[in-house]
Design an enzyme around this catalytic site. Structure first.
Site, PDB file in Angstrom:
ATOM      1  N   SER A 121      -1.012  35.720  53.085  1.00  0.00           N
ATOM      2  CA  SER A 121      -2.317  35.782  54.090  1.00  0.00           C
ATOM      3  C   SER A 121      -2.437  37.193  54.874  1.00  0.00           C
ATOM      4  O   SER A 121      -2.821  38.098  54.055  1.00  0.00           O
ATOM      5  CB  SER A 121      -2.407  34.541  55.090  1.00  0.00           C
ATOM      6  OG  SER A 121      -3.691  34.279  55.209  1.00  0.00           O
ATOM      7  N   LYS A 173     -19.494  26.652  75.201  1.00  0.00           N
ATOM      8  CA  LYS A 173     -18.163  27.323  75.789  1.00  0.00           C
ATOM      9  C   LYS A 173     -16.933  26.439  75.852  1.00  0.00           C
ATOM     10  O   LYS A 173     -15.739  27.291  75.531  1.00  0.00           O
ATOM     11  CB  LYS A 173     -18.536  27.435  77.465  1.00  0.00           C
ATOM     12  CG  LYS A 173     -17.656  28.643  78.011  1.00  0.00           C
ATOM     13  CD  LYS A 173     -17.605  29.789  77.534  1.00  0.00           C
ATOM     14  CE  LYS A 173     -16.318  30.739  78.349  1.00  0.00           C
ATOM     15  NZ  LYS A 173     -16.168  31.801  77.477  1.00  0.00           N
TER      16      LYS A 173
END
Length: 335
Positions: A121, A173
């Protein structure tokens, strides 16, 4: 009797002065010899170990390695760099920083990557722009993809009678809050975020490996490849050991810079700077450290060290207190 004492003191003084000058001369000679060793044409081994994060946890951590690769761009005595990678991947930003550093360094001198146990990765991301990539047959690599994971503890908290109270300035948020289920609009936002990051990931790998984007896309479904499978799919160039990678790097450096075989081209491990050593020491401790023994106000060396310690301790403590789930470039099963 008095004359004998004076003569003895004079002799002691002469011996002391001679010894002092002798030590200084030897230190000067050693410094010159060390400088000659460091200034000679050579190769350098840089190791990237462990998860890739934005912190400077050790001399072989991502940001310390990035900094060293940037330094080596300007070091004319270093004719080639071997980057040894043993990493499961990590965060997006730090992986991208490494990618860009390797890419810029390759434009100036050969960069050969040697993959050890794993370079998956984000670890593969960092390796992809190198001049050449070596892996062992059993190396784990690939895992080209992006993951964002969290957990929902709402049912557990409901059972024990705990309710979360959140005050926020916008509907998203507290996205990915562990105290409630993820909503469909939030899931869509996060999926688009991951797709954007994934697209940049495979685009960079495509450029680094000089392979068609669609070829990389077919390989980039998150699966892990052995070194042999990666070579068959052109994700790495050669199967070989660290020593074979060094030999190839030496040949590449001789060709690029016209260095004859008669001239030795040694390889040395990248040295740790004061900052890297200090970071490594601080990473071993989670305690707060008071610094009453440093005089930080006089502009002296102790003050400078105190400033560095204070800065590093503060950033270390801030990082330890962060709970925002990062977007990761690493396989989810790696511990």
């Amino acid at each position: 009797m008095q004359l004998n004492r004076i003569i003895a003191l004079v002799l002691v003084a002469i011996c002391f002065v001679s010894a002092t000058f002798g030590i200084q001369r030897r230190q000067m000679d050693e410094s010159l010899n060390l400088k000659n060793v460091l200034d000679r044409d050579r190769l350098e081994l840089v190791s990237l170990d462990g998860p890739i994060t934005g912190g400077r946890a050790s001399a072989s951590g991502a940001m310390a390695v990035r900094d060293r690769l940037r330094e080596l761009i300007k070091d004319k005595s270093v004719k080639g760099v071997l980057l040894s990678i043993n990493s499961p991947g990590g965060t997006v930003g730090a992986s991208k920083e490494l990618y860009e550093a390797v890419k810029d360094l390759k434009e100036q001198k050969p960069v050969v990557v040697s993959m050890l146990d794993q370079a998956t990765s984000g670890g593969y991301y960092a390796a992809s722009p190198a001049t050449k990539i070596y892996a062992n047959a059993g190396t784990l690599t690939g895992s080209i993809g992006v993951i964002l994971s969290g957990f929902n503890a709402k049912e557990l908290l409901d059972k024990v009678g705990i309710q979360a109270q959140t005050i926020k300035t916008g509907p998203y948020k507290d996205i990915f809050s562990p105290f409630r289920e993820l909503g469909d609009p939030e899931r869509q936002i996060l999926q688009e975020l991951l797709q954007n990051t994934y697209q940049e990931f495979i685009s960079d790998v495509s450029k680094g490996r000089k392979l068609d984007l669609e070829v990389i896309r077919k390989l980039a479904d998150g699966r892990i490849y052995t070194g042999r499978q990666a070579k068959d799919n052109k994700l790495v160039d050669e199967l070989g050991t660290l020593d074979e990678a060094i030999a190839d790097l030496r040949a590449l450096a001789r060709t690029k810079f016209g260095i004859p075989d008669a001239i030795e081209l040694p390889i040395r491990r990248s040295p740790a700077s004061f900052d890297r050593v200090l970071d490594q020491l601080l990473s071993q401790s989670n305690v707060s450290i008071a610094l009453p023994f440093f005089d930080a106000g006089n502009g002296n060396i102790s003050g400078a060290i105190a400033d560095q310690l204070t800065s590093k301790l503060t950033s270390h403590q801030m990082q330890a207190g962060s709970y925002d789930p990062p977007i990761l470039l690493m396989p989810s099963w790696v511990n």
